[in-house]
Design a protein around this motif. Structure first.
Motif: not given
Length: 89
Positions: A60-83
């Motif tokens: 499916g589309a929503f799945q856990t990714s590897g650590l690198i994908g997790s970090v990239i996603g977390a950086v994007l979420v953190l940027l969104l939270v700051r905005m």
């Protein structure tokens, strides 16, 4: 099933810590918020990886990714939270 939950929490925590280290700032987040950031980032990273590569269609589309994908996603979420915080202020 229990091991999957534990691994998700640990990877989420590590990804959240790395994302906060990549984007230092005045984010008053505790351990639970950092873990939630990493878990949501992991799901976002898995979704983006699915959109880019189109692989793992059986999972499916929503799945856990590897650590690198997790970090990239977390950086994007953190940027969104700051905005969102700046827009509210």
């Amino acid at each position: 099933m229990l091991w999957f939950i534990i691994v998700t929490i640990v990877i989420g925590f590590v990804a959240g810590l790395i994302a906060r280290a990549i984007l230092p700032g005045n984010d008053s987040m505790g351990l639970l918020a950092t873990t939630a950031l990493g878990i949501v980032g992991s799901l976002l990273g898995g979704f983006l990886g699915y959109l880019i590569t189109g692989s793992d269609r059986a999972d499916g589309a929503f799945q856990t990714s590897g650590l690198i994908g997790s970090v990239i996603g977390a950086v994007l979420v953190l940027l969104l939270v700051r905005m969102l915080r700046r827009a509210r202020a």
